[in-house]
Design a protein around this motif. Structure first.
Motif, mmCIF file in Angstrom:
data_model
loop_
_atom_site.group_PDB
_atom_site.id
_atom_site.type_symbol
_atom_site.label_atom_id
_atom_site.label_comp_id
_atom_site.label_asym_id
_atom_site.label_seq_id
_atom_site.Cartn_x
_atom_site.Cartn_y
_atom_site.Cartn_z
ATOM 1 N N VAL A 92 0.837 -1.204 0.000
ATOM 2 C CA VAL A 92 0.000 0.000 0.000
ATOM 3 C C VAL A 92 0.870 1.252 0.000
ATOM 4 O O VAL A 92 0.664 2.170 -0.805
ATOM 5 C CB VAL A 92 -0.954 -0.004 1.212
ATOM 6 C CG1 VAL A 92 -1.606 1.377 1.387
ATOM 7 C CG2 VAL A 92 -2.029 -1.064 1.050
ATOM 8 N N VAL A 93 1.860 1.313 0.889
ATOM 9 C CA VAL A 93 2.677 2.534 0.993
ATOM 10 C C VAL A 93 3.619 2.691 -0.196
ATOM 11 O O VAL A 93 4.148 3.786 -0.435
ATOM 12 C CB VAL A 93 3.473 2.556 2.316
ATOM 13 C CG1 VAL A 93 2.541 2.572 3.502
ATOM 14 C CG2 VAL A 93 4.431 1.372 2.412
ATOM 15 N N LYS A 94 3.831 1.611 -0.954
ATOM 16 C CA LYS A 94 4.693 1.699 -2.144
ATOM 17 C C LYS A 94 3.892 1.877 -3.426
ATOM 18 O O LYS A 94 4.467 1.903 -4.521
ATOM 19 C CB LYS A 94 5.546 0.427 -2.258
ATOM 20 C CG LYS A 94 6.616 0.305 -1.189
ATOM 21 C CD LYS A 94 7.411 -0.979 -1.362
ATOM 22 C CE LYS A 94 8.484 -1.120 -0.287
ATOM 23 N NZ LYS A 94 9.238 -2.397 -0.426
ATOM 24 N N LEU A 95 2.561 1.995 -3.304
ATOM 25 C CA LEU A 95 1.750 2.137 -4.501
ATOM 26 C C LEU A 95 2.099 3.380 -5.299
ATOM 27 O O LEU A 95 1.980 3.384 -6.534
ATOM 28 C CB LEU A 95 0.258 2.172 -4.127
ATOM 29 C CG LEU A 95 -0.415 0.815 -3.883
ATOM 30 C CD1 LEU A 95 -1.838 1.019 -3.382
ATOM 31 C CD2 LEU A 95 -0.415 -0.022 -5.150
ATOM 32 N N GLY A 96 2.541 4.416 -4.621
ATOM 33 C CA GLY A 96 2.926 5.626 -5.346
ATOM 34 C C GLY A 96 4.027 5.344 -6.352
ATOM 35 O O GLY A 96 3.928 5.689 -7.535
ATOM 36 N N HIS A 97 5.069 4.681 -5.905
ATOM 37 C CA HIS A 97 6.188 4.338 -6.796
ATOM 38 C C HIS A 97 5.782 3.259 -7.791
ATOM 39 O O HIS A 97 6.123 3.336 -8.982
ATOM 40 C CB HIS A 97 7.379 3.861 -5.965
ATOM 41 C CG HIS A 97 8.483 3.278 -6.782
ATOM 42 N ND1 HIS A 97 9.369 4.054 -7.505
ATOM 43 C CD2 HIS A 97 8.837 1.972 -7.025
ATOM 44 C CE1 HIS A 97 10.224 3.271 -8.148
ATOM 45 N NE2 HIS A 97 9.935 2.012 -7.869
ATOM 46 N N THR A 98 5.052 2.236 -7.320
ATOM 47 C CA THR A 98 4.687 1.118 -8.195
ATOM 48 C C THR A 98 3.835 1.568 -9.362
ATOM 49 O O THR A 98 4.107 1.231 -10.522
ATOM 50 C CB THR A 98 3.927 0.049 -7.381
ATOM 51 O OG1 THR A 98 4.738 -0.380 -6.288
ATOM 52 C CG2 THR A 98 3.594 -1.145 -8.250
ATOM 53 N N MET A 99 2.798 2.342 -9.083
ATOM 54 C CA MET A 99 1.901 2.779 -10.154
ATOM 55 C C MET A 99 2.605 3.750 -11.100
ATOM 56 O O MET A 99 2.373 3.713 -12.315
ATOM 57 C CB MET A 99 0.651 3.437 -9.558
ATOM 58 C CG MET A 99 -0.140 2.542 -8.610
ATOM 59 S SD MET A 99 -0.686 1.000 -9.360
ATOM 60 C CE MET A 99 -1.937 1.581 -10.463
ATOM 61 N N LEU A 100 3.465 4.590 -10.566
ATOM 62 C CA LEU A 100 4.212 5.520 -11.415
ATOM 63 C C LEU A 100 5.118 4.754 -12.367
ATOM 64 O O LEU A 100 5.207 5.060 -13.568
ATOM 65 C CB LEU A 100 5.026 6.478 -10.544
ATOM 66 C CG LEU A 100 5.860 7.520 -11.297
ATOM 67 C CD1 LEU A 100 4.957 8.453 -12.081
ATOM 68 C CD2 LEU A 100 6.728 8.306 -10.311
#
Length: 905
Positions: free
Chosen positions: A472-480
Motif C-alpha cells: 500500500v505505501v509503495k503504490l505511489g512508486h509502483t503505479m508511477l
C-alpha cells in the motif's frame, strides 16, 4: 575498543565530582563513570540499562537490582508508593531490547490502584499473563521483533536467544528461561496491533463485534463500491474499468506438522483477516470428502498431477491455498486456507467463494494455472456450498485466464482461449501475482510448520497483513513505474498496428473488417469460434488411415479394387509396415535398457517379444512380395552382401523392411504404394511434432512444479522418475520424426511433392526445447523460438489474419493498460480519502462522550486523527509524484484520439 575496556582517565563522578567512581552504563551515550549513589539516581528513569563496575582491575557486570534499585508501578516515575506490593518472591523478569533483566518491582497497593496487568501496561510493559504476572516484555522489544520478523523472517526462538546472549554470552550466569512467555506475548502483540490498526478499538460494540475479514488490509487500487467507485459505476459505458482481478494459487512450502489441535491452540482471530473461519471450512471439507475430482484433459495437468510425490505423512496441512488481487499482489479477506492433500477443487472453490462474499463487483477476471479445467463445473460444484456463498453467474461477467508464465505448459487450445493477450478489458495483466508473493513468505515456513493450528494462522495472518501494508505505501512508486512503462509501449504498438493495417488495406480491407467482427462476436460470447486459434492443417495418422480405408471401401463398391490378397490392401500393407517399424524401434530401445545381468524372467519376456515380432515380419514379408515382386531379388542381393554369418545372428529389430521409401530408385515400385506411404509419413511427422510439443510442455510444468513444491529425497526421486519417462517419450517422438522426414525426402521427388519443407524441416537436437529455453549466447530479449513451435501449415491469408489480429490485440491491451492504471490511480486517492473520513468519524468527540476515562478518550481521538492524517499524507504524496506523468498520459491520449479521427476522416 580496547581503550574503552579501561576507565578512560576519569577519576571523578560525573554527577557529584566524588572521587573513585566505579560504575558505568553500557547503554548510555558516552563512557562516563558514576558513584553508587549517583548511578541509581541517574537510572531511576532507565531501570533496564546494563551496568558495569570497576573491581580494581577490569569492569564486571552488575545489575541495578543488586545495587538496590526498585521499579515502582502505579505512580509517576521517581515517586514511591506508600503501600507497595512486591512481585512474587521479589523476582520479576523484564525482556527488553538490551537483554533479559531480573528486577525488583513493586506494584501499587493504594486503594485506587489499577490491576497489576494494567499497571504494567501503563508503563509500556506487556505482561505474560493476565493474573499475577511474573514476566513482562517492553513494548519496544515487541515492536522491534515484530518488524524484524517481517523484514528478516527471524524466528522468535532465534531472537529470544539473541537477547539471552546479550544478557550473558559466557554461560556462567543463570538467565531465567522465559521463551514460552515471550512466544505468548508476541502472539498477543500481533493480534492487538491488528485490531488497533483496523479500528476495532474504536468500535463501541467491542472487539467481539468484529466481522469476518474486517481486519484485512484492503487493496486501495482494487474496486470497492462505496469506497472508491463512482455512484454510477454499474451503468458506466466502460464497465470493464471496474472489473475485479483475482489470482488463485497454492503453496506447498507452508506446511504444518500434525502437532497440537484447535481445542488446545485456537486462533485468536478466527476468520477476522485473511484465513477463512476454520470450523466452517473444515466442516465443509469433511462433508464433501467423498467428492471425486474429474480428470484433466489438458496435457500439462496430466503431467503435474503428481499427488504421489507429495506425502502428507505426519502433516496436518500440506500447504496453503490463496486468492490474491491479481494486479497488485495483495491477499484478499477470507481468501487463505490450509490444504490437506494437493490442490483439490473443493479447497480452492471454498476460498474463491469465501472471498467473493466481500464484494458486489459483477465483472470478474479470474486467473488460475489450471483455470482451463477448474472452471468447467464450477457452478455445479457451487450448488453444494452454503447459500451465503453462492454467486449469480447470470448477473456477472466472469472471464477465466491462465497466468502468462504458466500458459506455454498448456495445450494449444488453452493458449488462445485462456490467454490474457487476447481478451479485452484486462490490459497487460499477467496473473502471476501470487508467485511473486511466495518468495517473501516462504522463509517463515521453517518456523510456522512447528506451530499449533491457531498460532500458525495468527502468525501468517500478521505476515500477510504486513505484506499488504508495504505494498500500500509503495503504490505511489509502483503505479508511477507501471505508467511510465505503459505510455511508450502504447504509442509504439499503436504505430506498429497502423503500419500493419496500411499494408493490408485494399484487397484485405473487407477481410480486416470481417476479422474484427469475429473478434467482437467472440468477446461477447466465448462459445463462438475463437478467431485467435490458428487454423492450421489437422493431419494425424488416424485421419489418414480413415481416408485410406474409405478409399478401399469405395474401390470395393465400384469394383475397381486392385488388392492381390483378400486380407491385405495396399494401404493396409504400408500401414502395417510402419507399425512394424515402430515395434522395431521399441524393441531396440528396450534391449538397450535391459541390464547386463538380466533375470531369467526378463530374458524370457524379451525372447517372447522377439519371437512374436519375427513371426509378424515374416508374415508381412510374404504379403509384401505380392505387391512388390522386385523385393525378392533385392533381399537376395542384400543377403549376399551382408554375408551368411551376419544373417544368422540378425535380430528382428535389425531386419530391413524395404518400404517404398527405402527402395527409392534402386528398384521399380508401384506409384500407388509410394503415394500411400507419403500420406502416412506426412501424418506421422505431424503426430511426432505434436508429441514433442506436448511432452516439452509436460517437462516444463514438471520442472516448475518440482522446483516450487517438492522437498526431500523421496519426492524428488519420484519426480525424477516421472521426468525420465517424459524424456523417453521425447526421444521416441524425435526418432519417429527423423524416420518420417527421411522417408519424405526420398519420396518427394518421386511424386513431385513440393512445399512441404516449409512446415516439416530437418530436426536438430537443439530444436527440441521448450518455449522458454535459451540457447547458448541468447538472452531473454534476443531468444528465438524453436521452429517446432511456429510450425503452422497455414495459408498466406491465414498468416496475414493472425498477424493483424495479434497486432491489434497487443495495441488494445497496452491502450487498456494505460486506462486501467489511470483508473487505479484515481481509485487509490479516493480510497485514502474514504479511509481518512472513517478515521475522522471514529475520532469524533461526540461519538466518545459516554467514556468515563478522559485519558482513554484522548488516546482514541489522538490515534484516529493520526491515522486520518496518515491517509491524507499518503494520498498527497502519491498525487504529487503522479502529476507530471498523468499529464503526459493525457497528451499521449489526445494525440492517439486525433490520429484516429484523421484516419476516420
Amino acid at each position: 575498543m580496547i581503550r574503552l575496556e579501561g576507565r578512560v582517565s576519569m577519576r571523578l563522578c560525573l554527577e557529584c565530582d566524588g572521587p573513585n567512581p566505579e560504575y558505568k552504563c553500557q547503554d548510555c551515550f558516552g563512557s562516563e563513570l558514576h558513584c553508587s549513589t549517583c548511578i541509581l539516581s541517574v537510572h531511576a528513569h532507565h531501570p533496564l540499562h546494563r551496568l558495569q563496575k570497576w573491581n580494581g582491575q577490569y569492569f564486571e557486570r552488575i545489575s541495578l537490582k543488586a545495587l538496590g534499585l526498585r521499579i515502582q508501578l502505579g505512580h509517576i516515575t521517581g515517586r514511591q508508593c506508600v503501600n507497595p506490593h512486591r512481585a512474587f518472591n521479589d523476582d520479576f523478569v523484564i525482556i527488553d531490547i538490551f537483554g533479559i533483566h531480573e528486577v525488583s518491582l513493586d506494584f501499587c497497593g493504594c486503594a485506587i490502584a489499577e490491576s497489576r496487568m494494567q499497571q504494567l501496561l501503563r508503563m509500556s510493559l506487556f505482561p505474560s499473563t493476565t493474573s499475577d504476572p511474573k514476566t513482562a516484555a517492553t513494548f519496544r522489544v515487541l515492536e522491534q521483533y515484530h518488524l524484524l520478523s517481517f523484514e528478516s523472517k527471524i524466528s522468535a526462538y532465534e531472537f529470544y536467544h539473541g537477547l539471552r546472549r546479550m544478557s550473558d554470552n559466557t554461560g556462567l550466569l543463570l538467565i531465567k528461561d522465559r521463551y514460552e512467555s515471550f512466544m505468548r506475548m508476541i502472539r498477543e502483540w500481533r493480534h492487538l496491533k491488528m485490531l488497533k490498526r483496523s479500528g476495532q478499538g474504536h468500535d463501541p460494540k467491542g472487539v467481539e463485534a468484529t466481522a469476518q475479514g474486517e481486519c484485512a488490509v484492503l487493496c486501495p487500487a482494487c474496486p470497492h463500491p462505496g469506497k472508491n467507485l463512482p455512484d454510477n459505476w454499474k451503468d458506466a459505458p466502460r464497465r470493464w474499468l471496474y472489473g475485479l482481478f483475482l489470482a488463485i494459487d497454492a503453496n506447498f512450502r507452508l506446511k504444518r506438522k500434525a502437532v497440537s489441535n484447535d481445542s488446545v491452540d485456537p486462533s485468536l482471530s478466527s476468520g477476522w483477516a485473511y484465513f477463512v473461519e476454520d470450523e466452517a471450512y473444515k466442516g465443509f471439507l469433511d462433508s464433501n470428502s467423498d467428492n471425486t475430482q474429474e480428470k484433466s484433459t489438458c496435457s500439462s495437468h496430466n503431467a503435474v498431477n503428481m499427488a504421489d510425490t507429495k506425502s502428507n505423512r505426519g502433516l496436518a496441512a500440506t500447504g496453503l491455498g490463496t486468492v490474491d488481487c491479481a494486479r497488485h499482489n495483495m491477499k484478499r479477506p477470507n481468501a487463505v486456507g490450509d490444504l490437506q492433500k494437493g490442490e483439490r477443487y473443493v479447497n480452492m472453490d471454498y476460498l474463491f467463494f469465501s472471498t467473493l462474499r466481500h464484494t458486489v463487483i459483477d465483472t470478474l477476471n479470474v486467473s488460475y494455472d489450471i483455470a482451463c479445467q477448474w472452471h468447467k463445473k464450477l457452478w455445479h460444484r457451487m450448488s453444494t456450498f452454503p447459500v451465503s456463498m453462492h454467486l449469480l453467474p447470470t448477473f456477472k461477467t466472469i472471464s477465466f485466464f491462465v497466468p502468462k508464465f504458466h500458459l506455454p505448459a498448456h495445450i494449444e487450445e488453452c493458449q488462445t482461449s485462456f490467454s490474457f493477450n487476447f481478451k479485452s478489458g484486462v490490459g497487460r495483466t499477467d496473473g502471476e501475482a501470487p508467485e511473486r508473493g511466495w518468495a517473501n513468505i516462504n522463509p517463515v515456513a521453517s518456523s510456522t510448520k512447528e506451530m499449533g493450528p491457531g498460532a500458525r494462522r495468527d502468525t501468517l495472518d500478521d505476515y500477510f497483513g504486513d505484506s499488504n501494508w508495504k505494498k500500500v505505501v509503495k503504490l505511489g512508486h509502483t503505479m508511477l513505474h507501471k505508467m511510465k512503462d505503459a505510455l511508450p509501449e502504447r504509442q509504439d504498438h499503436h504505430e506498429a498496428l497502423d503500419d500493419l493495417e496500411e499494408g493490408l488495406r485494399g484487397e484485405y480491407s473487407a477481410a480486416l473488417a470481417q476479422w474484427r467482427e469475429q473478434v467482437e462476436a467472440w468477446e461477447r460470447d466465448p462459445a463462438k469460434p475463437n478467431p485467435f486459434e490458428r487454423r492450421a492443417e489437422t493431419v494425424t495418422m488416424a485421419s489418414v488411415r480413415l481416408e485410406l480405408a474409405r478409399d478401399d471401401q469405395n474401390d470395393i463398391q465400384t469394383g475397381t479394387c486392385l488388392a492381390l490378397h483378400e486380407d491385405c490392401t495396399p494401404s493396409v500393407l504400408i500401414s502395417t509396415g510402419l507399425e512394424l517399424e515402430e515395434q522395431q524401434r521399441r524393441m531396440k530401445a528396450d534391449r538397450a535398457g535391459l541390464r547386463v545381468h538380466a533375470t531369467d524372467n526378463q530374458e524370457g519376456k524379451m525372447l517372447q517379444r522377439n519371437n512374436t515380432l519375427q513371426r509378424r515380419i515374416d508374415t508381412w514379408t510374404k504379403l509384401q512380395e505380392l505387391y512388390m515382386p522386385s523385393l525378392a531379388a533385392l533381399r537376395v542381393s542384400e543377403s549376399s552382401v551382408s554375408g551368411g554369418i551376419a544373417t544368422a545372428v540378425a535380430t528382428p529389430e535389425t531386419v530391413k523392411l524395404w518400404l517404398p521409401s527405402q527402395i527409392g530408385k534402386t528398384a521399380p515400385c508401384d506409384t500407388r504404394l509410394q503415394t500411400i506411404e507419403w500420406k502416412l509419413r506426412y501424418a506421422q511427422a505431424h503426430d511426432a511434432l505434436r508429441s514433442l510439443r506436448s511432452n516439452l510442455r509436460a517437462q516444463t510444468a514438471i520442472l516448475k512444479y518440482k522446483d516450487r513444491n517438492l522437498r526431500g529425497q523421496g519426492a524428488n526421486t519420484r519426480a525424477r522418475n516421472t521426468l525420465k519417462a517424459v524424456e523417453a517419450r521425447l526421444e521416441a517422438a524425435a526418432s519417429t520424426y527423423e524416420r518420417a522426414h527421411k522417408a519424405l525426402v526420398v519420396l518427394a521427388p518421386l511424386l513431385n511433392q513440393i512445399g512441404w519443407h516449409s512446415s516439416l524441416r530437418p530436426l536438430n537436437r537443439a530444436d527440441i526445447r521448450s518455449m522458454t529455453d535459451l540457447l547458448w549466447g541468447e538472452s531473454e530479449g534476443t531468444r528465438k523460438l524453436s521452429w517446432i513451435w511456429n510450425m503452422r501449415g497455414a495459408a498466406p491469408d491465414e498468416m496475414d489474419k493472425d498477424n493483424a489480429l495479434e497486432g491489434e490485440a497487443r495495441a488494445m491491451r497496452w491502450a487498456e493498460e494505460v486506462e486501467l492504471l489511470k483508473e487505479e490511480m484515481r481509485r487509490i486517492l479516493q480510497f485514502f480519502e474514504w479511509d481518512a473520513q472513517c478515521w475522522d468519524e471514529r475520532g469524533l468527540e461526540d461519538a466518545l462522550h459516554d467514556m468515563d476515562d478522559d485519558d482513554e478518550r484522548e488516546g482514541l481521538i489522538a490515534y484516529a486523527k493520526r491515522q486520518a492524517s496518515l491517509c491524507r499524507r499518503l494520498a498527497e504524496s502519491f498525487r504529487t509524484s503522479w502529476t507530471d506523468t498523468l499529464a503526459l498520459a493525457d497528451i499521449f491520449n489526445h494525440s492517439l484520439v486525433t490520429q484516429q479521427d484523421m484516419d476516420i476522416d
